[in-house]
Design a protein around this motif. Structure first.
Motif, PDB file in Angstrom:
ATOM      1  N   THR A 166       4.469  -0.069  11.634  1.00  0.00           N
ATOM      2  CA  THR A 166       3.437   0.875  11.967  1.00  0.00           C
ATOM      3  C   THR A 166       4.193   2.186  12.283  1.00  0.00           C
ATOM      4  OG1 THR A 166       1.826  -0.663  12.207  1.00  0.00           O
ATOM      5  CG2 THR A 166       1.152   1.826  12.998  1.00  0.00           C
ATOM      6  N   SER A 192       1.164   5.604   9.237  1.00  0.00           N
ATOM      7  CA  SER A 192       1.358   5.087   7.962  1.00  0.00           C
ATOM      8  C   SER A 192       1.611   3.635   8.510  1.00  0.00           C
ATOM      9  CB  SER A 192       2.371   5.368   6.964  1.00  0.00           C
ATOM     10  OG  SER A 192       3.758   5.067   7.984  1.00  0.00           O
ATOM     11  N   ALA A 248       3.200   0.066   6.816  1.00  0.00           N
ATOM     12  CA  ALA A 248       4.192  -0.599   5.645  1.00  0.00           C
ATOM     13  C   ALA A 248       4.182  -2.161   5.745  1.00  0.00           C
ATOM     14  CB  ALA A 248       5.595  -0.009   5.494  1.00  0.00           C
ATOM     15  N   LEU A 277      -3.187  -3.616   5.578  1.00  0.00           N
ATOM     16  CA  LEU A 277      -2.857  -2.258   5.993  1.00  0.00           C
ATOM     17  C   LEU A 277      -4.008  -1.333   6.681  1.00  0.00           C
ATOM     18  CD1 LEU A 277      -0.636  -1.487   2.861  1.00  0.00           C
ATOM     19  CD2 LEU A 277       0.180  -2.222   4.940  1.00  0.00           C
ATOM     20  N   ALA A 307       7.560   7.640   5.226  1.00  0.00           N
ATOM     21  CA  ALA A 307       7.702   6.309   5.636  1.00  0.00           C
ATOM     22  C   ALA A 307       8.826   5.792   5.285  1.00  0.00           C
ATOM     23  CB  ALA A 307       6.421   5.693   4.762  1.00  0.00           C
ATOM     24  N   ILE A 339       2.590   0.575   1.284  1.00  0.00           N
ATOM     25  CA  ILE A 339       2.055   1.695   2.141  1.00  0.00           C
ATOM     26  C   ILE A 339       0.954   2.239   2.028  1.00  0.00           C
ATOM     27  CG2 ILE A 339       2.930   3.707   3.468  1.00  0.00           C
ATOM     28  CD1 ILE A 339       5.805   3.300   1.964  1.00  0.00           C
ATOM     29  N   ALA A 381      -1.293   5.209   4.211  1.00  0.00           N
ATOM     30  CA  ALA A 381      -1.021   6.259   5.349  1.00  0.00           C
ATOM     31  C   ALA A 381      -2.364   7.270   5.420  1.00  0.00           C
ATOM     32  CB  ALA A 381      -0.022   7.288   4.844  1.00  0.00           C
TER      33      ALA A 381
END
Length: 207
Positions: free
Chosen positions: A18, A39, A41, A72, A161, A175, A177
């Motif tokens: 993060t 973001s 990932a 996520l 990212a 990812i 975001a």
């Protein structure tokens, strides 16, 4: 979302990363609305590694992508203080050198990911995106725009990212975001209120 996230071991998840930032000043002045951006990932093993290029990707999409969407967005919401605070969103994927670029897209360009991310973040817009193939540690710029009003230019922004040790050749980094507001000092108008510009009327202005 938590129910989806409990399936994480089944998707060969290696790690979650993060990133969060806030612009305090820009051009020597504080923004009227400082935007928090984040973001998250996920690093997973590529489920299609070593398969031929005509392989049907749909079965693994349905198995892996919903879990990633839950993992996520849970963390993105926590990082930014709630889905109601998020105004802009985006998505991205990076496949390692052992995979196809189509493997990156397969995990994010599907209703099993995109529709769930939109639902969990309370959005309506199509989610803008980036995908690439890269070595471990390479940056990927993730574009964002407004989650319900995609024509709102103030929210056109990016988040960079990076996962230092991913993707390995046999991995994919996925990812999500988001941002809680616009760019600092937005002032370039809006697509819904701009005058129409064509080569014909532009020529009249310039001559």
């Amino acid at each position: 979302m938590q129910e989806i996230a409990t399936n994480a071991p089944r998707i060969d998840l290696r790690k979650l990363v993060t990133y969060r930032d806030v612009v305090v000043t820009e051009a020597g002045a504080r923004p009227d609305r400082p935007a928090h951006r984040a973001s998250v990932a996920a690093v997973v093993r590529n489920p299609w590694l070593g398969t031929p290029p005509r392989t049907d990707l749909s079965r693994e999409q349905a198995r892996v992508a919903p879990v990633l969407a839950g993992l996520l967005t849970d963390r993105l919401i926590a990082a930014l203080g709630g889905a109601d605070r998020i105004e802009a969103f985006g998505k991205a994927a990076i496949v390692g050198t052992g995979g196809e670029i189509e493997h990156a897209g397969a995990l994010i360009h599907t209703p099993f990911f995109g529709d769930l991310v939109r639902e969990f973040l309370e959005g309506e817009s199509i989610i803008c995106f980036a995908d690439a193939r890269a070595e471990a540690g390479e940056d990927l710029v993730v574009p964002l725009w407004h989650k319900t009003r995609a024509a709102t230019r103030s929210h056109y922004q990016t988040v960079t990212a990076r996962v230092s040790d991913a993707p390995r050749a046999d991995e994919i980094v996925v990812i999500a975001a988001a941002s809680t507001g616009p760019r600092p000092h937005p002032r370039i108008g809006d697509r819904t209120t701009d005058s129409a510009v064509t080569s014909e009327n532009l020529e009249r202005v310039l001559t």
